[in-house]
Structures are given as structure tokens and as C-alpha cells.
Design an enzyme around this catalytic site. Structure first.
Site, PDB file in Angstrom:
ATOM      1  N   SER A  49      64.746  43.807  68.921  1.00  0.00           N
ATOM      2  CA  SER A  49      64.874  42.074  68.969  1.00  0.00           C
ATOM      3  C   SER A  49      64.681  41.455  70.306  1.00  0.00           C
ATOM      4  CB  SER A  49      66.166  41.719  68.283  1.00  0.00           C
ATOM      5  OG  SER A  49      66.506  40.405  68.661  1.00  0.00           O
ATOM      6  N   ARG A  82      70.472  39.089  59.986  1.00  0.00           N
ATOM      7  CA  ARG A  82      71.253  40.051  60.538  1.00  0.00           C
ATOM      8  C   ARG A  82      72.988  39.589  60.823  1.00  0.00           C
ATOM      9  NH1 ARG A  82      68.604  41.852  65.611  1.00  0.00           N
ATOM     10  NH2 ARG A  82      70.254  43.151  66.052  1.00  0.00           N
ATOM     11  N   ASP A  89      61.427  37.833  64.575  1.00  0.00           N
ATOM     12  CA  ASP A  89      62.698  38.095  65.148  1.00  0.00           C
ATOM     13  C   ASP A  89      63.685  36.967  64.840  1.00  0.00           C
ATOM     14  OD1 ASP A  89      64.687  39.527  66.873  1.00  0.00           O
ATOM     15  OD2 ASP A  89      64.564  37.625  68.064  1.00  0.00           O
ATOM     16  N   HIS A 110      67.759  39.748  81.456  1.00  0.00           N
ATOM     17  CA  HIS A 110      67.895  39.548  80.211  1.00  0.00           C
ATOM     18  C   HIS A 110      69.421  40.217  80.399  1.00  0.00           C
ATOM     19  CE1 HIS A 110      68.555  38.723  75.753  1.00  0.00           C
ATOM     20  NE2 HIS A 110      69.036  39.645  75.869  1.00  0.00           N
ATOM     21  N   LYS A 159      60.869  39.709  72.232  1.00  0.00           N
ATOM     22  CA  LYS A 159      60.754  38.404  72.892  1.00  0.00           C
ATOM     23  C   LYS A 159      60.316  38.528  74.494  1.00  0.00           C
ATOM     24  CE  LYS A 159      64.773  37.751  71.115  1.00  0.00           C
ATOM     25  NZ  LYS A 159      66.025  37.411  70.540  1.00  0.00           N
TER      26      LYS A 159
END
Ligand code: URA
Length: 426
Positions: A186, A171, A164, A85, A190
């Protein structure tokens, strides 16, 4: 599950108290179900941003977000799973060559990716420039492709961490994105819900990243590594520089083309360096330390997986990529050395040319973007090309011209040179 009044949970965090497990479980669940209103969750998110959370609170908040949806089980895939990620940057196309490369080395790579918003691009937007390619897969298609090809890049389904999805949108419009507990929970909710066994985080630092400061980026990385570990996911983070765009292309189709160069054994040195560094970390974390990503790129095995991965999702790997109808070169005004190529400025220029979107429902232009002709440290003569702007809409050129021109600094002083790999947090 116990019932609380949302206002009491907000007051508790506003006054700097530690929330109990029961309060966290309740508020995340009640928000997902629409019982806690957006304005209440906005106030709580702001209290979290200002007051922070303890590691135990962050872990519980993450677990509650995972529990809001489904959790995939990838244990039957037949190979170790490893994912990457990135916190997002300009020209960050690394997922494209990395996913087939790591799969060709023996791991299965389940890449659930997103679309771009603002000045950073999204992996799905880039891949959608390939004719026929589709981002949405059913859970069954996702598992079958992971088993048969070893590599999948697709959109995360609506059932994955729905809390999320809702909170992130809130947000975004309430000035509460930049809270480390909220960012870490967050991202990790995931990734943990996706079911990967190993995870490598590329935490970006610099003008083109949302963490401008290395200290803050390191804290975010440590928080995420700890969350992954405690959920049983082998997690490592690399802190990498995002003051300069990665590679020479920023956009959609132009980034796919550059990724293909890497898979063909060429490509810009920084893109190759980061792809290989992340591949080695993913293979180590997946328990495949003897795999050789350099040889796998050289032999064409990674390109073979790319082609199979694109075909499996309806794409034609041999189809020409879209190109923009209009282009404009920016040339150096004086002789000198390229001191800096600012990632944020180039990202914004690409966005203004149509490569990105202002609202999440906007379309992107596949051919639009910026193609750099220089890197920091290059010597140029007046009149030499610095970069090329590409767009389908000539009216977009004036708005991005000054942005791109001021992002590329040419002077007689020394160039800004920074190492790409800043730190490793495990
Ligand atoms: N990416 C995410 O998925 N969540 C954040 O909060 C920030 C970046």
C-alpha cells in the site's frame, strides 16, 4: 489479461498457496474495476493476513496496484527528488520542517500526504490550519511548484494507485490493516507511482504506532526497502521510537507552530534530532551528501522555502494560526519524576478534544489538541502543570481528561528513557 474466478484465488491463498503473477494482476485489476466484489476482496485480504505472501508475490501485488493508476514522471524537474514517508505517530509533524529543509539543501521534495484517521494526525489537516492554504493541486501545479520552489506537500490525486485507495478503505473495516504484505504494498505503490528518485521511510515502533513490536517493524521496513530498490527508488528506512509523542504538541495548529520554531532554529530537541536525521538520509539518497542541513536551518534558508511553499498553495505564512476557545490544565498530584508520557493515550486525548476525526468525512478542529509541559525524566512538584488540553467544545474536556492524566505517569522511580533512533535498514 487472463480471467480467473475470484473464489479460486481466495481458496488458493486460504490454503497457503503462492499466487501466480497472472492471478495477482487479474484480481487487483478486477477489484479496481468492480468485477471482484468487496466481500471477495475482504476474504482474500484476510487470507493474505493469515497466510502471508512471498517477496515475489508482494512485488507483483505492488506492481499491480501501481498499474491501476497513473505514474508520475519527475525526471524533468531539474533537481534530484527525495521523499519521506512515516508510518504515522502522535505529534509527528516532521514533514512540516523537513520538506522545506531538504528543498533548501538542493533536492526537490514531492510530499503526497494524507489526512488523519484515529489517534494519529494527518499532515494535510495540520497545514489546513494555515489560513488560505489548499491541499489539492493539479498535476501541472504540482510539477511547477516542485520545479520553482522545490517543495510541495499536497493531497495525492485520485488517479494515483486507485486500487490502494479502494483496498485500504476495505481493510480499515475488515480487520486486515495489520498485514505486512498489504501495508508494504500500500505504502510503496503510492510512493513509486509518485515518481520520487529517493525515499526515506520512518517506521514507527511503540504504543502510538500501529507496529507495537520492533521485530515486526523491522520486517515491514525490510520489505518496503526491497520493494523500493527493485523499482529503482533508492530507499532507506529508519526505525524510530513512538512510545512518547514527538515534541510537546499534538494537534493541528499547535503542531504547525512547533514546526515554525524548528524552522526558526529552535524547537524541541527530539523534533530537531529526527528532522536532521531524516534530512541527512534523504540528501544522501538523493546524491547530495555534502549539503549541510544544520547550517540550512540556522541560516533561515529553510524558513524561506517554507514561506514560499505555503504562499504557492494560497496560504498566508504571516496570518495568526487558529486557537481553541477552551483550555484546561492538568497538574501533578504528587511530587516525583515523570516516568512516561504515553503516545497512544495523548493521541487519543487530542482526538477526543476534536483534533482528529472518527469518520473520514468529519471536519477537524484546527485549534484543538494537547500541549505537553513535561517530558519523561522531568522532576515535578505537586501542582505543577503537566499538560494543557485545548478544544473549541468544553463538553469534550471531561472525556479526554482521564485519558491524558493516565498517559502521564509521575512517580518516584526512574524515567523510561529510550533512544529515538532505534535502527537503520538499507
Ligand atoms: N499507510 C498506508 O498508506 N497504507 C497502509 O496499509 C498502512 C499505512
Amino acid at each position: 489479461m487472463s480471467d480467473f474466478a475470484a473464489v479460486d484465488v481466495i481458496r488458493a491463498k486460504r490454503d497457503g498457496q503462492v499466487l501466480s503473477d497472472a492471478q495477482i494482476d487479474w484480481v487487483v485489476d478486477a477489484y479496481t474495476r468492480g468485477v471482484v466484489a468487496d466481500e471477495q476482496m475482504s476474504a482474500l485480504a484476510m487470507a493474505i493476513l493469515l497466510r502471508g505472501m512471498t517477496p515475489a508475490e508482494i512485488a507483483r501485488w505492488t506492481a499491480a496496484m501501481i498499474a491501476s493508476g497513473e505514474r508520475l514522471d519527475l525526471s524533468g524537474i531539474g533537481r534530484p527528488t527525495a521523499d519521506k514517508h512515516s508510518t504515522g505517530g502522535v505529534g509527528d509533524k516532521i514533514t512540516l520542517p523537513l520538506t522545506p529543509l531538504v528543498a533548501a539543501c538542493g533536492a526537490a521534495v514531492p510530499q503526497l500526504s494524507g489526512r488523519g484517521l484515529g489517534h494519529t494526525g494527518g499532515t494535510l489537516d495540520k497545514l489546513e490550519s494555515i489560513p488560505g492554504w489548499r491541499a489539492s493541486l493539479s498535476n501541472a501545479e504540482f510539477r511547477d511548484q516542485l520545479r520553482d520552489v522545490g517543495a510541495v506537500i499536497c493531497a495525492a490525486g485520485a488517479e494515483l494507485a486507485p486500487a490502494d485507495r479502494k483496498l485500504y478503505a476495505l481493510r480499515d473495516v475488515t480487520g486486515t490493516v495489520e498485514a505486512i504484505p498489504l501495508i508494504a504494498s500500500s505504502i510503496m505503490s503510492k510512493k513509486i507511482a509518485e515518481g520520487t528518485g529517493a525515499l526515506v521511510l520512518d517506521v514507527k515502533v511503540g504504543s502510538g504506532a500501529f507496529m507495537k513490536d520492533a521485530g515486526q517493524a523491522a520486517e515491514l521496513a525490510r520489505t518496503m526497502v526491497e520493494l523500493g530498490r527493485s523499482a529503482g527508488v533508492r530507499t532507506v528506512a529508519l526505525l524510530t521510537d513512538m512510545n512518547t509523542p514527538l515534541g510537546l504538541t499534538v494537534g493541528n495548529a499547535v503542531e504547525v507552530a512547533e514546526s515554525l520554531e524548528v524552522l526558526a532554529g529552535g524547537g524541541p530537541p527530539d523534533v530537531v534530532e529526527l528532522t536532521l536525521a531524516l534530512a541527512r538520509e534523504m540528501l544522501d539518497a538523493a546524491g547530495l551528501p555534502d549539503a549541510d542541513p544544520v547550517e540550512t536551518l540556522r541560516s533561515g534558508a529553510a524558513m524561506d522555502v517554507w514561506r514560499a511553499m505555503i504562499r504557492a498553495q494560497g496560504g498566508d505564512p504571516d496570518a495568526p494560526l487558529p486557537s481553541a476557545s477552551e483550555s484546561e490544565l492538568i497538574r501533578a498530584e504528587t511530587d516525583g519524576v515523570v516516568r512516561a508520557v504515553d503516545a497512544y493515550g495523548i493521541g487519543l486525548a487530542a482526538w477526543r478534544l476534536g483534533a482528529g476525526r472518527a469518520r473520514k468525512e468529519d471536519p477537524v478542529s484546527f485549534g484543538a489538541g494537547v500541549v505537553l509541559r513535561v517530558r519523561p525524566g522531568d522532576s515535578v512538584r505537586a501542582g505543577d502543570p503537566l499538560c494543557e488540553l485545548r478544544t473549541d467544545d468544553a463538553e469534550r474536556i471531561p472525556g479526554s481528561l482521564d485519558q491524558a492524566r493516565s498517559a502521564i505517569q509521575v512517580s518516584s522511580g526512574p524515567a523510561e528513557t529510550r533512544p529515538l533512533l532505534i535502527d537503520r535498514i538499507a
